[in-house]
Design a protein around this motif. Structure first.
Motif, PDB file in Angstrom:
ATOM      1  N   GLU B 170       0.829  -1.211   0.000  1.00 39.12           N
ATOM      2  CA  GLU B 170       0.000   0.000   0.000  1.00 39.12           C
ATOM      3  C   GLU B 170       0.860   1.256   0.000  1.00 39.12           C
ATOM      4  O   GLU B 170       0.536   2.232  -0.655  1.00 39.12           O
ATOM      5  CB  GLU B 170      -0.914   0.003   1.219  1.00 39.12           C
ATOM      6  N   LEU B 173       2.130   1.878  -3.426  1.00 37.39           N
ATOM      7  CA  LEU B 173       1.119   2.471  -4.300  1.00 37.39           C
ATOM      8  C   LEU B 173       0.907   3.949  -3.989  1.00 37.39           C
ATOM      9  O   LEU B 173       0.564   4.733  -4.866  1.00 37.39           O
ATOM     10  CB  LEU B 173      -0.222   1.736  -4.119  1.00 37.39           C
ATOM     11  N   ALA B 174       1.101   4.293  -2.694  1.00 37.44           N
ATOM     12  CA  ALA B 174       0.823   5.663  -2.279  1.00 37.44           C
ATOM     13  C   ALA B 174       2.002   6.598  -2.486  1.00 37.44           C
ATOM     14  O   ALA B 174       1.854   7.807  -2.357  1.00 37.44           O
ATOM     15  CB  ALA B 174       0.422   5.674  -0.805  1.00 37.44           C
ATOM     16  N   TRP B 196     -12.565  -1.271 -14.500  1.00 36.75           N
ATOM     17  CA  TRP B 196     -11.304  -1.150 -13.749  1.00 36.75           C
ATOM     18  C   TRP B 196     -10.957  -2.379 -12.911  1.00 36.75           C
ATOM     19  O   TRP B 196     -10.040  -2.336 -12.102  1.00 36.75           O
ATOM     20  CB  TRP B 196     -11.312   0.081 -12.818  1.00 36.75           C
ATOM     21  N   SER B 199      -7.333  -3.475 -13.620  1.00 37.80           N
ATOM     22  CA  SER B 199      -6.321  -2.635 -12.956  1.00 37.80           C
ATOM     23  C   SER B 199      -6.248  -2.985 -11.478  1.00 37.80           C
ATOM     24  O   SER B 199      -5.165  -3.013 -10.879  1.00 37.80           O
ATOM     25  CB  SER B 199      -6.687  -1.161 -13.098  1.00 37.80           C
ATOM     26  N   TRP B 200      -7.404  -3.255 -10.897  1.00 41.29           N
ATOM     27  CA  TRP B 200      -7.462  -3.642  -9.485  1.00 41.29           C
ATOM     28  C   TRP B 200      -6.735  -4.976  -9.286  1.00 41.29           C
ATOM     29  O   TRP B 200      -5.901  -5.112  -8.387  1.00 41.29           O
ATOM     30  CB  TRP B 200      -8.932  -3.724  -9.071  1.00 41.29           C
ATOM     31  N   ASN B 203      -3.167  -4.514  -9.459  1.00 40.38           N
ATOM     32  CA  ASN B 203      -2.640  -3.482  -8.549  1.00 40.38           C
ATOM     33  C   ASN B 203      -1.891  -2.400  -9.310  1.00 40.38           C
ATOM     34  O   ASN B 203      -0.778  -2.007  -8.925  1.00 40.38           O
ATOM     35  CB  ASN B 203      -1.729  -4.096  -7.486  1.00 40.38           C
ATOM     36  N   LEU B 204      -2.486  -1.924 -10.390  1.00 41.58           N
ATOM     37  CA  LEU B 204      -1.844  -0.860 -11.176  1.00 41.58           C
ATOM     38  C   LEU B 204      -2.179   0.471 -10.532  1.00 41.58           C
ATOM     39  O   LEU B 204      -3.353   0.820 -10.429  1.00 41.58           O
ATOM     40  CB  LEU B 204      -2.367  -0.858 -12.613  1.00 41.58           C
ATOM     41  N   PRO B 205      -1.183   1.203 -10.065  1.00 43.95           N
ATOM     42  CA  PRO B 205      -1.493   2.477  -9.427  1.00 43.95           C
ATOM     43  C   PRO B 205      -2.187   3.403 -10.416  1.00 43.95           C
ATOM     44  O   PRO B 205      -1.627   3.720 -11.467  1.00 43.95           O
ATOM     45  CB  PRO B 205      -0.131   3.038  -9.001  1.00 43.95           C
ATOM     46  N   ALA B 206      -3.403   3.786 -10.077  1.00 45.11           N
ATOM     47  CA  ALA B 206      -4.218   4.671 -10.905  1.00 45.11           C
ATOM     48  C   ALA B 206      -4.359   4.139 -12.332  1.00 45.11           C
ATOM     49  O   ALA B 206      -4.485   4.896 -13.285  1.00 45.11           O
ATOM     50  CB  ALA B 206      -3.636   6.084 -10.915  1.00 45.11           C
ATOM     51  N   GLY B 207      -4.325   2.820 -12.497  1.00 48.53           N
ATOM     52  CA  GLY B 207      -4.567   2.212 -13.805  1.00 48.53           C
ATOM     53  C   GLY B 207      -3.392   2.268 -14.751  1.00 48.53           C
ATOM     54  O   GLY B 207      -3.544   2.009 -15.937  1.00 48.53           O
ATOM     55  N   PRO B 266     -15.139  -7.949  -0.355  1.00 47.71           N
ATOM     56  CA  PRO B 266     -16.564  -7.641  -0.165  1.00 47.71           C
ATOM     57  C   PRO B 266     -17.096  -6.680  -1.216  1.00 47.71           C
ATOM     58  O   PRO B 266     -18.304  -6.599  -1.418  1.00 47.71           O
ATOM     59  CB  PRO B 266     -16.626  -7.021   1.228  1.00 47.71           C
ATOM     60  N   VAL B 267     -16.202  -5.947  -1.893  1.00 52.04           N
ATOM     61  CA  VAL B 267     -16.668  -5.016  -2.931  1.00 52.04           C
ATOM     62  C   VAL B 267     -17.425  -5.782  -4.014  1.00 52.04           C
ATOM     63  O   VAL B 267     -18.519  -5.385  -4.424  1.00 52.04           O
ATOM     64  CB  VAL B 267     -15.466  -4.259  -3.550  1.00 52.04           C
ATOM     65  N   LEU B 268     -16.878  -6.884  -4.484  1.00 54.90           N
ATOM     66  CA  LEU B 268     -17.567  -7.679  -5.507  1.00 54.90           C
ATOM     67  C   LEU B 268     -18.581  -8.624  -4.880  1.00 54.90           C
ATOM     68  O   LEU B 268     -19.648  -8.855  -5.440  1.00 54.90           O
ATOM     69  CB  LEU B 268     -16.564  -8.489  -6.336  1.00 54.90           C
TER      70      LEU B 268
END
Lengths: 248, 384
Positions: B170, B173-174, B196, B199-200, B203-207, B266-268
Motif C-alpha cells: 500500500e 502504491l501511495a 477497472w 487494474s485492481w 494493482n496498477l497504481p491509478a490504472g 466484499p466489494v464484488l
C-alpha cells in the motif's frame, strides 16, 4: 396495507467453521427506518452484517432483502442493498473516481447516480478523487466507501462503523444525510460504537450480546431514553456492564 | 531477545485461526482428498522406482536432476515463506515497538526458516524412500546431502527475499510518483463491466502499467523464445516449433498475469454481479496478452507450413482450454497464485501420467475436478 419489509430475518444463525456466532435473530426493517446496531466488540454485529449482505451463509433461518431470499437468488438480493465496505477493503490501487466507476458499472448506473445530491461535494473528497486510494487516510477511504454504497440508490443501506474517522463537519453532514435518505424511503442499518449518535439519527436500536438480541428500543423508547443528555448512553453502558459481568 | 519468536508465533496463531474458521467438510476434503492424492502419488512413484531399480540405481543424470530439483524447491520455499514473514514483521500494529529494521529482518528470517524445516525434511525423506526403493549404495550420504542442500537452498531463498528493505504494498502504491513510468494502453481494455477490475487485479497504481524488473525479464525471455521458435519453424518449414512456443509461452504469460484476489473482496461479493461475469472479466486482460502472444507466433507457423493450418488452430484451442483450467484454479486460490500454479501443474502432471497408463478417459476425471472446483469457488463467492 402495511408496506413489505425491505429486510426480513427469521431465526437467523451464522458463524464460522460450523460454529454459530449469532443465532435466533428475528428482525424486519421497513422503508424509512434507521436501525442502530449496538454491542461490545465480538458481540456479533459484523457477523450479522456479513450474513445480511451474503458474505456468510445462514446456518439456520433466512435473510430476505426486498422480498428476495439471499440463499435462493443472491445476485438479485444484493441488487437491493448497498454496503459501505470497511476502509481497508476499498481497492488501494484504484483512484476514488475509478472505484466509483467500478461500483456504478456493476450497478448499471452513472458514477454520480446518488439518491441525495453530490456525495463528492457533501463528503468533501473532491481533491482526492484522482489519487490512488492507497494514499487516503482512514476517513477519506470511508467517504469514498459511503459514496459508493449510495450509488444506484439501493433501498437498503448498511453502514458498519462507517462514521469512524470522519472529520466533525462530514460526520455532521453524514448524520443529516441519514435522515434525508430515510425520509426518501431507504431503510438503513448503522452499526456503531458511537452510542450518542443512535438516538440522534436512528428510529430503532438493537443491542447485541453473545450473538443474540439482548435489548431493543423503538422510536418512542429511544426518545424516552434520551430525554436528558447522556441518558441513552447510560442505559447502553448499563446493558454492556450487565452482559460483561455475565460473560466474566 | 524477547521479540525473536514473535513473527513465528503470529503466523502460527493465524494458521490456527484459519483452520478453526474452516468448515469441517472443507477441512475433510483437504485432508482426505489431498492426503489421498499425495499417498497415491508416492505409491505410484515408489512402485515405478522398484520396477526400474536396476536402471535408476546407476542413472547418474537422474540423481543429479533430483538434487537440482531439491535445490530449486528449497530456494522457492525460502522465497515464498520469507514474504509473509516479512509482511508480519512490519505489520502496522508492530510499528510502534522499539524494534530495528535489522531485528525485524532477523525475526522474519528465523520464522521463515523454522517453517521451511518441514518441507526440507520432506525432501530428505523422499530421497530416503527413493534410495531404499532402488537399494542405492551410500544411501545415508545421499540423504544427508539432500538435507544439507535443501536447508542451504532454503536459507538462500530467505536471504534473497529479505535482502531489500521492506516497503508495504500500500505504501508503494501511495508513494508520490508511483503512477509514473511507462504507460501501457490498459485503460481501453479495462472499461467493460465491471470497469477497472483488471487494474485492481494487477494493482496498477491509478490504472497505469509500470514495467517491473521481473516483468522486463519475463517479456525478454518470451521474446527470445518466440524469436528462436520462429527461426526454427521457418528453417525447418515446420509449424510445430512456433505453435509449441506460442502455446507454452501463452500459458506462462496467462499464469504470470492472472490475479483473482478481487473475487474475495466484499466489494464484488456484496455487489449484484454474477460469478461467471466476474470470473471472465478478471481473465480478460491476461487472456488478451496470452492470445496476442500466441497469435504473433501463429503467423510464422502458417507461413512455414501452409498445409498444416490446423496445427495453429488446435494449438490456439488448447491454449484457451489450458488458460480456462488455470483460471478456475486461480479463482479458487484467489489470494495465493503460487498455490494455484502448483495445484494446476500437479493436476496436469497427474492427468498426463494417468492418461499414459489408462488412456484418454482420464481426461474426464480432470474435467470433473475442474467443474467441482469451479462450483465450490462460485458458491464461496455468492454465499460465503
Amino acid at each position: 396495507m402495511a408496506d413489505a419489509p425491505i429486510l426480513a430475518m427469521r431465526g437467523l444463525a451464522a458463524g464460522y467453521g460450523g460454529r454459530p456466532v449469532v443465532g435466533g435473530i428475528d428482525l424486519t426493517l421497513h422503508r424509512g427506518e434507521v436501525l442502530g446496531l449496538l454491542g461490545a466488540n465480538g458481540s456479533g454485529k459484523s457477523t450479522l452484517i456479513r450474513a445480511i449482505t451474503g458474505q456468510l451463509p445462514a446456518m439456520a433461518g433466512s435473510v430476505t432483502v426486498g422480498g428476495v431470499a439471499m440463499a435462493a437468488d443472491p445476485v438479485a438480493a444484493k441488487a437491493k442493498l448497498g454496503l459501505a465496505v470497511d476502509a481497508p477493503d476499498v481497492p488501494a490501487a484504484l483512484t476514488g473516481r475509478q472505484y466509483l466507476e467500478l461500483v456504478a458499472s456493476i450497478r448499471g448506473c452513472a458514477p454520480d447516480a446518488w439518491p441525495a445530491g453530490d456525495m463528492v461535494a457533501l463528503l468533501q473528497f473532491r481533491p482526492w478523487l484522482d489519487r490512488p486510494v492507497a494514499s487516503y487516510s482512514l476517513g477519506t477511504r470511508m467517504k469514498v466507501s459511503i459514496a459508493a454504497a449510495l450509488l444506484g440508490a439501493p433501498p437498503l443501506l448498511i453502514f458498519d462503523e462507517a462514521l469512524n474517522g470522519l472529520d466533525p463537519v462530514v460526520a455532521f453532514a453524514m448524520k443529516q444525510l441519514l435522515g434525508t435518505l430515510a425520509a426518501a424511503g431507504h431503510a438503513i442499518i448503522l452499526s456503531t460504537h458511537v452510542v450518542e449518535t443512535v438516538p440522534v439519527v436512528c428510529t430503532r436500536a438493537l443491542f447485541l450480546a453473545d450473538g443474540r438480541i439482548a435489548g431493543a428500543w423503538d422510536s418512542a423508547e429511544l426518545a424516552a431514553a434520551s430525554r436528558a443528555p447522556g441518558d441513552f448512553e447510560r442505559a447502553v453502558m448499563a446493558a454492556l456492564s450487565l452482559h460483561g459481568a455475565r460473560a466474566a | 531477545m524477547r521479540f525473536d519468536g514473535l513473527v513465528l508465533s503470529l503466523m502460527w496463531r493465524e494458521l490456527r485461526g484459519s483452520l478453526a474458521g474452516m468448515r469441517k467438510r472443507d477441512a475433510a476434503w483437504i485432508v482426505l482428498g489431498g492426503g489421498g492424492l499425495l499417498a497415491y502419488g508416492l505409491a505410484i512413484n515408489v512402485a515405478w522406482l522398484v520396477r526400474n531399480a536396476d536402471w535408476v540405481r546407476d542413472a547418474h543424470g537422474a540423481w543429479l536432476g533430483a538434487l537440482a530439483l531439491v535445490a530449486a524447491s528449497g530456494l522457492l520455499d525460502g522465497m515464498l515463506l520469507a514474504r509473509p514473514a516479512q509482511k508480519r514483521a512490519h505489520a502496522r500494529f508492530l510499528a510502534a515497538l522499539p524494534i530495528s529494521d535489522d531485528r525485524r529482518r532477523a525475526m522474519a528470517a528465523s520464522a521463515a526458516f523454522a517453517i521451511g524445516v518441514a518441507p526440507a525434511m520432506l525432501s530428505a525423506a523422499l530421497m530416503l524412500a527413493a534410495c531404499l526403493a532402488v537399494a542405492k549404495p551410500a544411501a545415508a550420504l545421499w540423504v544427508v546431502g539432500t538435507a544439507l542442500l535443501s536447508f542451504g537452498a532454503l536459507a538462500a531463498g530467505v536471504a534473497l527475499r529479505l535482502r531489500r528493505p521492506y516497503v508495504a504494498p500500500e505504501e508503494r502504491l501511495a508513494l508520490p510518483g508511483s503512477a509514473a513510468g511507462i504507460t501501457l494502453p490498459v485503460a481501453p481494455l479495462d472499461r467493460s463491466r465491471p470497469r477497472w477490475v483488471g487494474s485492481w487485479a494487477w494493482n496498477l497504481p491509478a490504472g497505469r502499467l509500470t514495467l517491473s524488473g521481473r516483468g522486463v525479464v519475463l517479456a525478454l525471455a518470451l521474446l527470445a523464445a518466440g524469436l528462436l521458435a520462429t527461426v526454427a519453424s521457418l528453417a525447418r518449414a515446420s509449424a510445430a516449433p512456433a505453435v509449441i512456443a506460442g502455446l507454452v509461452g501463452g500459458l506462462i504469460l496467462f499464469m504470470a498475469t492472472a490475479r483473482y484476489h478481487p473475487l474475495v473482496s466484499p466489494v464484488l461479493r456484496t455487489a449484484p454481479l454474477r460469478f461467471g461475469r466476474a470470473w471472465l472479466r478478471i481473465a480478460k486482460l491476461p487472456l488478451a496478452l496470452s492470445v496476442a502472444f500466441f497469435a504473433v507466433l501463429a503467423g510464422p507457423a502458417v507461413a512455414a507450413e501452409p498445409g498444416a493450418w490446423t496445427l495453429p488452430l488446435s494449438g490456439g484451442l488448447g491454449l484457451l482450454i489450458l488458460n480456462s483450467i488455470y483460471a478456475v484454479f486461480a479463482a479458487f486460490f484467489a489470494t495465493a497464485p503460487v498455490f494455484a500454479a502448483i495445484a494446476f501443474l500437479l493436476a496436469l502432471a497427474l492427468t498426463a501420467y494417468e492418461t499414459l497408463e489408462y488412456g484418454r478417459s482420464v481426461l474426464l476425471g480432470l474435467a470433473a475436478l475442474v467443474v467441482f472446483v469451479f462450483i465450490r469457488t462460485r458458491r464461496r463467492y455468492l454465499h460465503g
